[in-house]
Design a protein around this motif. Structure first.
Motif, PDB file in Angstrom:
ATOM      1  N   VAL A   1      -0.876  17.741   3.075  1.00 25.51           N
ATOM      2  CA  VAL A   1      -1.235  16.548   2.306  1.00 25.51           C
ATOM      3  C   VAL A   1      -0.004  15.772   1.851  1.00 25.51           C
ATOM      4  CG1 VAL A   1      -3.477  17.449   1.581  1.00 25.51           C
ATOM      5  CG2 VAL A   1      -1.467  17.905   0.180  1.00 25.51           C
ATOM      6  N   MET A   2       1.095  15.951   2.578  1.00 17.61           N
ATOM      7  CA  MET A   2       2.355  15.314   2.209  1.00 17.61           C
ATOM      8  C   MET A   2       2.247  13.784   2.173  1.00 17.61           C
ATOM      9  SD  MET A   2       6.078  15.430   3.958  1.00 17.61           S
ATOM     10  CE  MET A   2       5.607  14.196   5.148  1.00 17.61           C
ATOM     11  N   THR A   3       1.393  13.196   2.981  1.00 12.31           N
ATOM     12  CA  THR A   3       1.256  11.732   2.963  1.00 12.31           C
ATOM     13  C   THR A   3       0.709  11.232   1.625  1.00 12.31           C
ATOM     14  OG1 THR A   3      -0.923  11.895   4.012  1.00 12.31           O
ATOM     15  CG2 THR A   3       0.975  11.529   5.464  1.00 12.31           C
ATOM     16  N   SER A   4       0.133  12.132   0.855  1.00 13.34           N
ATOM     17  CA  SER A   4      -0.345  11.802  -0.489  1.00 13.34           C
ATOM     18  C   SER A   4       0.445  12.579  -1.529  1.00 13.34           C
ATOM     19  CB  SER A   4      -1.841  12.122  -0.609  1.00 13.34           C
ATOM     20  OG  SER A   4      -2.600  11.347   0.272  1.00 13.34           O
ATOM     21  N   ALA A   5       1.765  12.659  -1.316  1.00 18.07           N
ATOM     22  CA  ALA A   5       2.634  13.437  -2.215  1.00 18.07           C
ATOM     23  C   ALA A   5       2.559  12.940  -3.651  1.00 18.07           C
ATOM     24  CB  ALA A   5       4.074  13.404  -1.718  1.00 18.07           C
ATOM     25  N   SER A   6       2.320  11.655  -3.857  1.00 17.31           N
ATOM     26  CA  SER A   6       2.229  11.154  -5.232  1.00 17.31           C
ATOM     27  C   SER A   6       1.002  11.715  -5.950  1.00 17.31           C
ATOM     28  CB  SER A   6       2.186   9.629  -5.241  1.00 17.31           C
ATOM     29  OG  SER A   6       1.043   9.171  -4.552  1.00 17.31           O
ATOM     30  N   LEU A   7      -0.011  12.122  -5.194  1.00 20.82           N
ATOM     31  CA  LEU A   7      -1.205  12.722  -5.791  1.00 20.82           C
ATOM     32  C   LEU A   7      -1.104  14.241  -5.896  1.00 20.82           C
ATOM     33  CD1 LEU A   7      -3.984  10.688  -3.966  1.00 20.82           C
ATOM     34  CD2 LEU A   7      -3.275  10.471  -6.333  1.00 20.82           C
ATOM     35  N   TYR A   8      -0.586  14.881  -4.841  1.00 25.00           N
ATOM     36  CA  TYR A   8      -0.569  16.345  -4.776  1.00 25.00           C
ATOM     37  C   TYR A   8       0.762  16.958  -5.201  1.00 25.00           C
ATOM     38  CZ  TYR A   8      -4.977  16.043  -2.273  1.00 25.00           C
ATOM     39  OH  TYR A   8      -6.286  15.793  -1.928  1.00 25.00           O
TER      40      TYR A   8
END
Length: 181
Positions: free
Chosen positions: A75-82
């Motif tokens: 889920v690195m593409t959503s690092a700001s969330l995860y």
């Protein structure tokens, strides 16, 4: 005049101390928030849930991974969330199957939990989450120690906890029906 000088002197010293402390805290906060992540290699990441915990988004140089239905997603593409400090950081490095099925991200009991006794509505919501994750994130491996066989759904003991789960699941299904699909 003598007292005015000393008052101003001590006020300036105190102000300088506060300013130094504030700058130090800002620099320290900036240093701790800077975590870089790398993408996981697709298909070669087979981990236990204990090993998965190391990919929680708080360590530089590691991907951020979550498990859903036994599949590991990067889920690195959503690092700001995860990532560290993100809204879904509590999901990172965990099997989130039960949390997604129950539409509950706040209970630690939903992470790395057995998912053999999910109700039919919870399974329906879980299928929607699985479709969403498969479309949005690359599957990079499997979790080797999850309990993936669905058993019979509980029919008795309809306590407050089960009613809350049913409400959350219905809310999750409504969110998918009205906002995501």
């Amino acid at each position: 005049m003598f007292f005015t000088f000393w008052f101003q002197f001590f006020a300036a010293v105190i102000a300088a101390g506060f300013l130094y402390g504030a700058i130090h805290l800002l620099m320290q906060d900036k240093a701790t928030k800077h975590v870089t992540h790398v993408a996981a290699s697709v298909g070669d990441t087979n981990l236990t849930t204990a090993e998965l915990a190391a990919y929680d988004g708080c360590t530089s140089g590691r991907p951020i991974l979550v498990s859903l239905c036994g599949k590991i997603y990067d889920v690195m593409t959503s690092a700001s969330l995860y990532g560290k400090g993100g809204q879904y950081n509590s999901f990172a490095g965990k099997d989130i199957t039960v949390a997604c099925a129950k539409f509950n991200k706040t209970s630690d009991a939903c992470f790395n939990a057995r998912w053999t006794v999910l109700t039919k509505p919870e399974r329906e919501l879980l299928a929607k989450w699985e479709t969403l994750f498969a479309a949005k994130y690359p599957e990079v491996g499997k979790v080797t120690d999850v309990d993936s066989a669905f058993g019979p759904c509980p029919q008795s003991d309809e306590g407050i906890g089960m009613q809350a789960d049913a409400f959350s699941t219905a809310l999750g299904l409504d969110v998918f029906s009205n906002h995501i699909e």
